[in-house]
Design an enzyme around this catalytic site. Structure first.
Site, PDB file in Angstrom:
ATOM      1  N   TYR A  78       0.844  -1.202   0.000  1.00  0.00           N
ATOM      2  CA  TYR A  78       0.000   0.000   0.000  1.00  0.00           C
ATOM      3  C   TYR A  78       0.881   1.255   0.000  1.00  0.00           C
ATOM      4  CZ  TYR A  78      -3.984   3.014   0.974  1.00  0.00           C
ATOM      5  OH  TYR A  78      -4.948   3.992   0.892  1.00  0.00           O
ATOM      6  N   LYS A 129       1.141   3.760  -3.227  1.00  0.00           N
ATOM      7  CA  LYS A 129       0.644   5.133  -3.050  1.00  0.00           C
ATOM      8  C   LYS A 129       1.780   6.141  -3.232  1.00  0.00           C
ATOM      9  CE  LYS A 129      -3.697   4.169  -2.455  1.00  0.00           C
ATOM     10  NZ  LYS A 129      -4.729   4.665  -3.386  1.00  0.00           N
TER      11      LYS A 129
HETATM   12  N1  LIG Z   1     -10.549   5.202   3.573  1.00  0.00           N
HETATM   13  C1  LIG Z   1      -9.333   5.606   3.920  1.00  0.00           C
HETATM   14  O1  LIG Z   1      -8.994   5.683   5.118  1.00  0.00           O
HETATM   15  C2  LIG Z   1      -8.331   6.014   2.869  1.00  0.00           C
HETATM   16  C3  LIG Z   1      -7.171   6.699   3.285  1.00  0.00           C
HETATM   17  C4  LIG Z   1      -6.233   7.089   2.335  1.00  0.00           C
HETATM   18  C5  LIG Z   1      -6.445   6.787   1.004  1.00  0.00           C
HETATM   19  N2  LIG Z   1      -7.579   6.114   0.626  1.00  0.00           N
HETATM   20  C6  LIG Z   1      -7.738   5.824  -0.779  1.00  0.00           C
HETATM   21  O2  LIG Z   1      -8.958   6.347  -1.247  1.00  0.00           O
HETATM   22  C7  LIG Z   1      -9.477   5.526  -2.290  1.00  0.00           C
HETATM   23  C8  LIG Z   1     -10.888   5.105  -1.966  1.00  0.00           C
HETATM   24  O3  LIG Z   1     -10.906   4.584  -0.666  1.00  0.00           O
HETATM   25  P1  LIG Z   1     -12.253   4.052   0.016  1.00  0.00           P
HETATM   26  O4  LIG Z   1     -11.985   4.027   1.473  1.00  0.00           O
HETATM   27  O5  LIG Z   1     -13.426   4.772  -0.529  1.00  0.00           O
HETATM   28  O6  LIG Z   1     -12.214   2.537  -0.548  1.00  0.00           O
HETATM   29  P2  LIG Z   1     -13.282   1.363  -0.561  1.00  0.00           P
HETATM   30  O7  LIG Z   1     -12.463   0.115  -0.435  1.00  0.00           O
HETATM   31  O8  LIG Z   1     -14.392   1.594   0.420  1.00  0.00           O
HETATM   32  O9  LIG Z   1     -13.891   1.461  -2.028  1.00  0.00           O
HETATM   33  C9  LIG Z   1     -13.079   1.155  -3.135  1.00  0.00           C
HETATM   34  C10 LIG Z   1     -13.941   0.934  -4.356  1.00  0.00           C
HETATM   35  O10 LIG Z   1     -13.064   0.529  -5.405  1.00  0.00           O
HETATM   36  C11 LIG Z   1     -13.623  -0.569  -6.072  1.00  0.00           C
HETATM   37  N3  LIG Z   1     -12.561  -1.375  -6.666  1.00  0.00           N
HETATM   38  C12 LIG Z   1     -11.679  -2.201  -6.034  1.00  0.00           C
HETATM   39  N4  LIG Z   1     -10.890  -2.798  -6.931  1.00  0.00           N
HETATM   40  C13 LIG Z   1     -11.273  -2.341  -8.154  1.00  0.00           C
HETATM   41  C14 LIG Z   1     -10.833  -2.603  -9.471  1.00  0.00           C
HETATM   42  N5  LIG Z   1      -9.855  -3.483  -9.715  1.00  0.00           N
HETATM   43  N6  LIG Z   1     -11.441  -1.953 -10.489  1.00  0.00           N
HETATM   44  C15 LIG Z   1     -12.445  -1.079 -10.251  1.00  0.00           C
HETATM   45  N7  LIG Z   1     -12.924  -0.799  -9.031  1.00  0.00           N
HETATM   46  C16 LIG Z   1     -12.336  -1.436  -7.993  1.00  0.00           C
HETATM   47  C17 LIG Z   1     -14.404  -1.338  -5.018  1.00  0.00           C
HETATM   48  O11 LIG Z   1     -15.398  -2.154  -5.591  1.00  0.00           O
HETATM   49  C18 LIG Z   1     -14.982  -0.190  -4.178  1.00  0.00           C
HETATM   50  O12 LIG Z   1     -16.229   0.243  -4.672  1.00  0.00           O
HETATM   51  C19 LIG Z   1      -8.492   4.361  -2.431  1.00  0.00           C
HETATM   52  O13 LIG Z   1      -7.562   4.674  -3.442  1.00  0.00           O
HETATM   53  C20 LIG Z   1      -7.808   4.347  -1.080  1.00  0.00           C
HETATM   54  O14 LIG Z   1      -6.516   3.777  -1.143  1.00  0.00           O
HETATM   55  C21 LIG Z   1      -8.517   5.731   1.525  1.00  0.00           C
END
Ligand SMILES: NC(=O)c1ccc[n+]([C@@H]2O[C@H](COP(=O)([O-])OP(=O)(O)OC[C@H]3O[C@@H](n4cnc5c(N)ncnc54)[C@H](O)[C@@H]3O)[C@@H](O)[C@H]2O)c1
Length: 254
Positions: free
Chosen positions: A158, A162
Site C-alpha cells: 500500500y 501510493k
Molecule cells: N478510507 C481511507 O482511510 C483512505 C485513506 C487514504 C487513502 N484512501 C484511498 O482512497 C481511495 C478510496 O478509498 P475508500 O476508502 O473509498 O475505498 P473502498 O475500499 O471503500 O472502495 C473502493 C472501491 O473501489 C472498487 N474497486 C476495487 N478494486 C477495483 C478494481 N480493480 N477496479 C475497479 N474498481 C475497484 C471497489 O469495488 C470499491 O467500490 C483508495 O484509493 C484508497 O486507497 C482511503
C-alpha cells in the site's frame, strides 16, 4: 448545494460504488458534471448512478476492472459515447491488501496491490488523456494516501503503490502541461468508509483505534475528500499541477 464548478464537463470516477469515490461522484454531479461511475461492483455503481439521476444529475454506471486494459478502455469509451469527451478523471480505485510484513508477504498479494493501485491508475490515465486532448483541457485527480509519505509497518504494498502515484502524477503533469491537462494527487488520511470497516471489523472500532492517530483526534469523512476533489477537478485549482494535496487531519505533520 451546487456551484456549477464543473458545469458542462464530463467526468469519470473509478472505485465509485462506495466510499470516497461515491462521495466524489455525487459532488462532481452536484457541480454540474455528467459522471461515469466505474467500479468492479456494477450493481452498486448502478444504484449510485440512478440516485444521482433521481436528484436531477447526469450519471451512468460502468463495470470496470482498472487492472484490465480492455476493461478500462471499453468503460471509458462507453462514458464518452454517452456524454462526450471526458475532461475530468478521478483515478480512485484501490484494492485491500492483507497486513503482512514484507518477509512474509505472498508475491500474489504484492502483485494484486500493484496491478490495481498502480497499474490501474496508469491504465485509467492512459485512456483518459486522449479524451482530454479531444476535450481541449483536463484534470486528472489521483487518490493517493497520507501513506504515500508516512510509512507504516505491515502496509508495504500500500505504501509503495501510493508513494509511486505521487511520482506518476508528476510525470503526467509534465508530459501534458502544455496541453491544458493537469494531474495531481489527493492524499487522504483515515476516512470513515467501508474500507476501514473491513479492516477494523466496524467503523466505531476504526474511529476508536485509528482516529487518535490523527492529531485532530478523529477520522475524516468522505465528503471532506470529495470537496477537495472538486477543487482539483475544477478551474478553482487552475495553476496547480504535479502536486499532492494532503487532507489528513495532521497525520503526516508529526
Ligand atoms: N478510507 C481511507 O482511510 C483512505 C485513506 C487514504 C487513502 N484512501 C484511498 O482512497 C481511495 C478510496 O478509498 P475508500 O476508502 O473509498 O475505498 P473502498 O475500499 O471503500 O472502495 C473502493 C472501491 O473501489 C472498487 N474497486 C476495487 N478494486 C477495483 C478494481 N480493480 N477496479 C475497479 N474498481 C475497484 C471497489 O469495488 C470499491 O467500490 C483508495 O484509493 C484508497 O486507497 C482511503
Amino acid at each position: 448545494m451546487a456551484n456549477d464548478l464543473l458545469a458542462g464537463k464530463v467526468a469519470v470516477v473509478t472505485g465509485a460504488a462506495q466510499g470516497i469515490g461515491l462521495a466524489t461522484a455525487r459532488a462532481f454531479a452536484a457541480e454540474g458534471a455528467a459522471v461515469g461511475l466505474l467500479d468492479l461492483n456494477e450493481a452498486k455503481a448502478g444504484d449510485a448512478a440512478a440516485a444521482i439521476e433521481a436528484m436531477g444529475g447526469r450519471a451512468m454506471a460502468g463495470v470496470c476492472d482498472v487492472s484490465d486494459e480492455a476493461s478500462v478502455s471499453a468503460a471509458i469509451e462507453a462514458v464518452a459515447d454517452k456524454f462526450g469527451p471526458i475532461s475530468v478523471g478521478m483515478c480512485n480505485a484501490a484494492t485491500l491488501t492483507p497486513k503482512v510484513a514484507i518477509a512474509d508477504m505472498a508475491l500474489e498479494d504484492w502483485n494484486q496491490a500493484l496491478s490495481v493501485n498502480l497499474t490501474g491508475v496508469f491504465l485509467t490515465a492512459k485512456y483518459l488523456i486522449p479524451q482530454m486532448l479531444a476535450a481541449g483541457s483536463g484534470s486528472i485527480v489521483i487518490t493517493a494516501s497520507q501513506m504515500a509519505r508516512v510509512a507504516t509497518p505491515l502496509r508495504g504494498p500500500y505504501c509503495a503503490t501510493k508513494g509511486a502515484l505521487l511520482q506518476l502524477a508528476k510525470v503526467i503533469a509534465l508530459e501534458h502541461a502544455g496541453d491544458g491537462i493537469r494531474a495531481n494527487t489527493l492524499s487522504p488520511g483515515g476516512i470513515a468508509t467501508d474500507r476501514l470497516a473491513r479492516q477494523y471489523g466496524d467503523l466505531d472500532r476504526a474511529e476508536r483505534e485509528w482516529g487518535p492517530a490523527h492529531p485532530m483526534g478523529r477520522l475524516g469523512q468522505p465528503g471532506e475528500i470529495a470537496r477537495a476533489a472538486v477543487y482539483l477537478a475544477s478551474d478553482e485549482s487552475s495553476f496547480m499541477t504535479g502536486a499532492d494535496l494532503l487532507i489528513d487531519g495532521g497525520y503526516a505533520a508529526r
